[in-house]
Enzyme design. Structure first.
Site, PDB file in Angstrom:
ATOM      1  N   GLY A 105      59.722  23.122  86.218  1.00  0.00           N
ATOM      2  CA  GLY A 105      59.765  23.775  84.918  1.00  0.00           C
ATOM      3  C   GLY A 105      61.128  24.365  84.598  1.00  0.00           C
ATOM      4  O   GLY A 105      61.626  24.246  83.476  1.00  0.00           O
ATOM      5  N   SER A 106      61.756  24.975  85.585  1.00  0.00           N
ATOM      6  CA  SER A 106      63.064  25.583  85.332  1.00  0.00           C
ATOM      7  C   SER A 106      64.087  24.519  84.979  1.00  0.00           C
ATOM      8  O   SER A 106      64.919  24.716  84.091  1.00  0.00           O
ATOM      9  CB  SER A 106      63.542  26.352  86.571  1.00  0.00           C
ATOM     10  OG  SER A 106      62.649  27.384  86.880  1.00  0.00           O
ATOM     11  N   ASN A 127      54.169  34.176  80.484  1.00  0.00           N
ATOM     12  CA  ASN A 127      53.664  34.163  81.851  1.00  0.00           C
ATOM     13  C   ASN A 127      53.214  35.521  82.345  1.00  0.00           C
ATOM     14  O   ASN A 127      52.424  35.617  83.269  1.00  0.00           O
ATOM     15  CB  ASN A 127      54.724  33.602  82.805  1.00  0.00           C
ATOM     16  CG  ASN A 127      56.105  34.164  82.558  1.00  0.00           C
ATOM     17  OD1 ASN A 127      56.599  34.147  81.425  1.00  0.00           O
ATOM     18  ND2 ASN A 127      56.733  34.669  83.590  1.00  0.00           N
ATOM     19  N   GLN A 186      53.231  27.678  81.036  1.00  0.00           N
ATOM     20  CA  GLN A 186      51.974  28.396  81.270  1.00  0.00           C
ATOM     21  C   GLN A 186      50.819  27.828  80.446  1.00  0.00           C
ATOM     22  O   GLN A 186      49.662  28.185  80.678  1.00  0.00           O
ATOM     23  CB  GLN A 186      52.146  29.884  80.937  1.00  0.00           C
ATOM     24  CG  GLN A 186      53.000  30.639  81.939  1.00  0.00           C
ATOM     25  CD  GLN A 186      52.326  30.818  83.293  1.00  0.00           C
ATOM     26  OE1 GLN A 186      51.097  30.773  83.415  1.00  0.00           O
ATOM     27  NE2 GLN A 186      53.130  30.999  84.333  1.00  0.00           N
ATOM     28  N   ALA A 209      54.075  20.952  87.063  1.00  0.00           N
ATOM     29  CA  ALA A 209      52.784  20.517  87.608  1.00  0.00           C
ATOM     30  C   ALA A 209      52.070  21.605  88.402  1.00  0.00           C
ATOM     31  O   ALA A 209      50.841  21.674  88.396  1.00  0.00           O
ATOM     32  CB  ALA A 209      52.993  19.285  88.492  1.00  0.00           C
ATOM     33  N   HIS A 210      52.837  22.466  89.071  1.00  0.00           N
ATOM     34  CA  HIS A 210      52.195  23.430  89.971  1.00  0.00           C
ATOM     35  C   HIS A 210      51.515  24.573  89.239  1.00  0.00           C
ATOM     36  O   HIS A 210      51.003  25.500  89.865  1.00  0.00           O
ATOM     37  CB  HIS A 210      53.197  23.993  90.994  1.00  0.00           C
ATOM     38  CG  HIS A 210      54.181  24.959  90.419  1.00  0.00           C
ATOM     39  ND1 HIS A 210      54.061  26.319  90.550  1.00  0.00           N
ATOM     40  CD2 HIS A 210      55.290  24.756  89.679  1.00  0.00           C
ATOM     41  CE1 HIS A 210      55.082  26.918  89.931  1.00  0.00           C
ATOM     42  NE2 HIS A 210      55.841  25.986  89.407  1.00  0.00           N
ATOM     43  N   THR A 230      66.641   9.417  92.345  1.00  0.00           N
ATOM     44  CA  THR A 230      65.518   8.592  92.780  1.00  0.00           C
ATOM     45  C   THR A 230      64.222   9.332  92.469  1.00  0.00           C
ATOM     46  O   THR A 230      64.079  10.507  92.793  1.00  0.00           O
ATOM     47  CB  THR A 230      65.651   8.313  94.284  1.00  0.00           C
ATOM     48  OG1 THR A 230      66.902   7.670  94.500  1.00  0.00           O
ATOM     49  CG2 THR A 230      64.522   7.432  94.781  1.00  0.00           C
ATOM     50  N   CYS A 254      58.741  35.641  89.848  1.00  0.00           N
ATOM     51  CA  CYS A 254      60.152  35.306  89.969  1.00  0.00           C
ATOM     52  C   CYS A 254      61.035  36.537  89.950  1.00  0.00           C
ATOM     53  O   CYS A 254      62.153  36.499  90.412  1.00  0.00           O
ATOM     54  CB  CYS A 254      60.578  34.411  88.830  1.00  0.00           C
ATOM     55  SG  CYS A 254      59.691  32.888  88.840  1.00  0.00           S
TER      56      CYS A 254
HETATM   57  C1  LIG Z   1      75.839   8.199  97.907  1.00  0.00           C
HETATM   58  C2  LIG Z   1      74.688   8.646  97.081  1.00  0.00           C
HETATM   59  N1  LIG Z   1      74.811   9.763  96.330  1.00  0.00           N
HETATM   60  C3  LIG Z   1      73.803  10.223  95.592  1.00  0.00           C
HETATM   61  C4  LIG Z   1      72.596   9.580  95.529  1.00  0.00           C
HETATM   62  C5  LIG Z   1      71.531  10.136  94.661  1.00  0.00           C
HETATM   63  O1  LIG Z   1      70.432  10.638  95.371  1.00  0.00           O
HETATM   64  P1  LIG Z   1      69.021  10.793  94.664  1.00  0.00           P
HETATM   65  O2  LIG Z   1      68.680   9.444  94.126  1.00  0.00           O
HETATM   66  O3  LIG Z   1      68.105  11.269  95.712  1.00  0.00           O
HETATM   67  O4  LIG Z   1      69.178  11.769  93.558  1.00  0.00           O
HETATM   68  C6  LIG Z   1      72.422   8.402  96.282  1.00  0.00           C
HETATM   69  C7  LIG Z   1      71.166   7.623  96.294  1.00  0.00           C
HETATM   70  O5  LIG Z   1      70.650   7.123  95.364  1.00  0.00           O
HETATM   71  C8  LIG Z   1      73.497   7.920  97.074  1.00  0.00           C
HETATM   72  O6  LIG Z   1      73.378   6.827  97.795  1.00  0.00           O
HETATM   73  C1  LIG Z   2      56.825  30.414  81.314  1.00  0.00           C
HETATM   74  C2  LIG Z   2      57.481  29.816  82.503  1.00  0.00           C
HETATM   75  N1  LIG Z   2      58.586  29.069  82.337  1.00  0.00           N
HETATM   76  C3  LIG Z   2      59.218  28.491  83.367  1.00  0.00           C
HETATM   77  C4  LIG Z   2      58.767  28.647  84.662  1.00  0.00           C
HETATM   78  C5  LIG Z   2      59.537  27.992  85.763  1.00  0.00           C
HETATM   79  O1  LIG Z   2      58.825  26.964  86.365  1.00  0.00           O
HETATM   80  P1  LIG Z   2      59.223  26.499  87.840  1.00  0.00           P
HETATM   81  O2  LIG Z   2      59.132  27.712  88.686  1.00  0.00           O
HETATM   82  O3  LIG Z   2      58.247  25.453  88.182  1.00  0.00           O
HETATM   83  O4  LIG Z   2      60.614  25.979  87.784  1.00  0.00           O
HETATM   84  C6  LIG Z   2      57.609  29.436  84.891  1.00  0.00           C
HETATM   85  C7  LIG Z   2      57.032  29.655  86.220  1.00  0.00           C
HETATM   86  O5  LIG Z   2      57.580  30.175  87.148  1.00  0.00           O
HETATM   87  C8  LIG Z   2      56.957  30.035  83.789  1.00  0.00           C
HETATM   88  O6  LIG Z   2      55.884  30.772  83.961  1.00  0.00           O
END
Ligand SMILES: Cc1ncc(COP(=O)(O)O)c(C=O)c1O
Ligand SMILES: Cc1ncc(COP(=O)(O)O)c(C=O)c1O
Ligand code: FES
Ligand code: FES
Lengths: 396, 142, 396
Positions: free
Chosen positions: C74-75, C154, C182, C203-204, C240, C328
């Site tokens: 969310g953040s 929240n 929320q 999602a959480h 990824t 938080c």
């Molecule tokens: C050298 C390198 N840097 C950065 C990334 C990015 O990582 P991710 O896809 O987990 O964000 C990858 C893989 O895709 C990578 O091979």
């Molecule tokens: C209103 C609101 N916005 C944003 C967030 C941030 O979500 P997350 O902690 O999954 O990044 C939260 C929860 O912590 C929230 O309650």
């Protein structure tokens, strides 16, 4: 797919999550789910689990646990390092040095910074993919605030002289970031000894889960947040912690490290066998260096006169999972920027095949691939007008 | 943050809570705006702290610090009580999280204030002390 | 902890992951792990799984699947919306409107933008936490490029007049983002009808895994990346894909939606019972509105003369997991910015207790909490010098 064989040779794109890793993660989904920022005892277990993961990471790269910051993956870590250092240190200068063969997470973040007032030097590399230390020294100006050079290249496996780079940067008081996404869990890394200030990693490249990574930030370094918000990660990376993911990363890095040297040796041998076998195919070249300067699991060759995607499709029909260029760029039709940077002409760069080995790769797999590839190449060449021309006219 | 068992013990079973009706030294520090007020009552006889009680509005560690500090000075001479530092309170509690150290500072200050209040009542010269800023709050952010 | 009772009333901080959700995720760790950007058949399954998750999200908020972008939480979604719109549209203006009661992910991202050339108006709220539509209209200038107003708060559960806000913004051609972290899974949301341009979720907060979220971005909206790099998420969010996480989010939102109305009704009743019971404690006030304008699972009260953290610790000792202010911010010593914004004096804001209900909350849980809380409050008041003063002098 003939006899349902499936040989995965794309470990550099992503790995499966090891069962031991998954097992350690599971309780954090359904039972130990308390928000670690909370005060009640339910969240004590999750706090501890995160601390343990942080210690495991710190031990492997030789830093303090307090210097480990969990992120949502390698790309986020790369973006954070670049943008965070740039925005927080713009009073000191607006110049960044990187290389032409970085992952797109670095290159596109640099382009964003260029659109927002920063200047970026992209160092060239030699035919094996190495930067020159002289070039680096010459590129440094009194406006340089950051050098970002990848530890090991994801396409051609080249390992850079990280310690030398680190020493130069430390001496000039320039921050040094290294994208070690391909190296962590596979190469011995010591951030203290190598004088690394920031380092990115991603769990899914060493048998951990996807969607979680780390940015190591040396103590005392001034960096803006990429994700602002709550006080998680000592106020530096907001967002409710991905506890299961973090636990998985911690377990995975520990496992990888335990087995690092043995696996390095085993894979290097398989790699060299595969390279030597592939080079038997005529008009084939190896991309990247040999020996210790190359990632143990990386093979990258170009077959002239044919095109990468068609190779992949025919290999897939034989149960072999491989890639051409990096997986991330396969949505685009340009040949790999890495292959162009090492001096390949476009038409040759298009015919690249990357095979990356990992912990389930066996010698039989290598033998099977060596059996299949030559016929695939042959078949495609027979369809290729370039091959025709070549046979008729010879190489110009 | 995770509190030590000692902190939790002193928080859930605080010692010396209450008031002393005939106290001869009272010190109050803190500010409700900041979420913490600590009030210490002393009964001094023959230069000895015969009895001490506290009332505290504040977090777990503020209450635990009050409880521990009162235990530490009970039965001591006024001079000895004066020497009690916030660090000693925190150590006696097996440590406080860094963001909560100021709660122990409150305890030290409340005791200083109460002792000087007693000295004033006795017509004695007030002792000097360096006002530590109890509200160098460390925040999660930044 | 007496008889090992454990009553979780902090669902707004985070939820457990439902077993059905986890079950759907599991295969994507160890078997179906192929990088979805790859061309071989192994990755076909992961591509399909991500498509399905995208469709499930789209269905619930009534948008197109192509308008759904997965993030690391969310953040990240909030930061992306704000910084991405700001940087990409700075040629059109540099003014942003938000509220004083947003989550820190919004507020701190705004502060970052203020340090980088943008101007932000923070709308005040009334004593129930609602913004005034008049204030919003008056705040709009010809430099305004973005309005970001949270769907539901929240801490105190206030639901804003989202559709009215959306209509104003659409008419003035200003982008409208809502932090619905929320609300999603708990309130009926229709981005088309409500004229929402961007929406964040995590999602959480609806029984999915942590570390994965969504930013909905209406088609045709100009936005910069927050995470630059590979071509994932149609080039808009590199990295990824966290396949298992995305699958979990999709399953969780579908489950939440199936059951939304019934659960809303059930929780509203429990909530009201809890609120009414707590208000029997003398010198106690409810924070936030009543009825339909309040999240069904949210209870937030202030007990005068005592402090929140000490309430939480004593409740924890009785097996009750609750929070004071938002999870938080509990690392910080300032009272909640939300409670100050609705006009509470500091000393009262310090005594807040948030209890948030969810799918495992039963009527017995509510009864138990109502049994425990008054004695806890009483005990702390007896230690409090403020209570003493009040008893002696009365309220000034
Ligand atoms: C050298 C390198 N840097 C950065 C990334 C990015 O990582 P991710 O896809 O987990 O964000 C990858 C893989 O895709 C990578 O091979
Ligand atoms: C209103 C609101 N916005 C944003 C967030 C941030 O979500 P997350 O902690 O999954 O990044 C939260 C929860 O912590 C929230 O309650
Ligand atoms: S021939 Fe199909 S992509 Fe160029
Ligand atoms: S009394 Fe202020 S945080 Fe402890």
């Amino acid at each position: 797919m003939e006899n349902n064989k499936r040989i995965y040779m794309d470990y550099a794109a992503t790995t499966y999550t090891k069962p031991e890793v998954l097992e350690e993660m599971i309780p954090y989904f359904t039972q130990e789910f308390g928000n670690p920022s909370s005060i009640y005892s339910l969240s004590r277990g999750t706090k501890k689990a995160i601390d343990l993961a942080r210690e495991r990471v710190a031990k492997v790269i030789n830093c303090e646990p307090a210097e480990v910051f969990f992120t949502g993956g390698g790309s986020e870590a790369d973006n954070w390092a670049l943008k965070g250092i740039a925005f927080a240190n713009k009073h000191r200068g607006n110049h960044i040095i990187t290389t032409k063969i970085e992952h797109h997470a670095i290159l596109h973040a640099c382009e964003f910074l260029e659109r927002n007032g920063f200047e970026v030097t992209y160092l060239p590399v030699d035919e094996e993919g190495k930067i020159s230390i002289e070039d680096l020294k010459n590129a440094i100006t009194d406006k340089t605030i950051l050098v970002s050079i990848m530890y090991a290249n994801n396409e051609i496996g080249t390992i850079q002289p990280i310690k030398e780079i680190g020493e130069i940067c430390r001496e000039k008081r320039i921050f040094f970031h290294t994208d070690a996404v391909q190296a962590v869990g596979h190469e011995k890394i010591d951030v203290k000894d190598m004088k690394i200030d920031l380092l990115s990693m991603a769990a899914h490249k060493f048998y951990g889960p996807k969607g979680v990574g780390v940015l190591y930030i040396r103590k005392g370094i001034r960096i803006d947040n990429l994700v602002h918000g709550g006080g998680q990660e000592r106020g530096r990376r907001a967002g409710t912690e991905n506890i299961a993911g973090i636990v998985g990363l911690g377990k995975a890095i520990e496992l990888a490290n335990e087995n690092l040297e043995k696996e390095h040796e085993r894979l290097s041998k398989l790699r060299d066998k595969l390279i030597n076998g592939l080079l038997q195919v005529p008009y084939t070249r190896l991309n990247g260096p040999t020996g210790k300067d190359r990632l143990a699991g990386n093979v990258n060759v170009c077959f002239r006169f044919i095109e990468g995607e068609s190779i992949l499709l025919l290999l897939d029909a034989k149960g072999i999972c491989a890639s051409s260029g990096s997986a991330c760029t396969s949505g685009s039709l340009n040949p790999s920027h890495v292959l162009l940077a090492i001096g390949l002409p476009h038409e040759i760069a298009h015919g690249s095949l990357r095979l990356t080995l990992g912990d389930r790769t066996t010698e039989e797999d290598v033998d099977y691939v060596l059996e299949v590839v030559p016929s695939v190449v042959q078949r495609l060449r027979e369809m290729s007008p370039l091959w025709d021309d070549f046979l008729k006219k010879g190489d110009k | 943050m995770i509190y030590s068992e000692k902190v939790m013990d002193h928080f859930t079973n605080p010692r010396n809570v209450g008031e002393i009706q005939d106290a001869n030294g009272v010190g109050e520090v803190g500010n409700p705006k900041c979420g913490d007020i600590m009030k210490i009552y002393l009964k001094v006889e023959d230069n000895i702290i015969k009895d001490v009680k506290f009332k505290t509005f504040g977090c777990g560690s503020a209450i635990a610090s009050s409880s521990m500090a009162t235990e530490l000075i009970k039965g001591k001479t006024v001079e000895e009580a004066w020497e009690l530092t916030n660090k000693a309170v925190a150590e006696a509690l097996d440590g406080l999280p860094p963001v909560k150290m100021h709660c122990s500072v409150l305890a030290e200050q409340a005791i200083h204030k109460a002792i000087n209040d007693y000295r004033k009542g006795e017509g004695l010269e007030l002792w000097d002390y360096e006002e530590k800023d109890a509200h160098e709050h460390e925040h999660g952010e930044e």
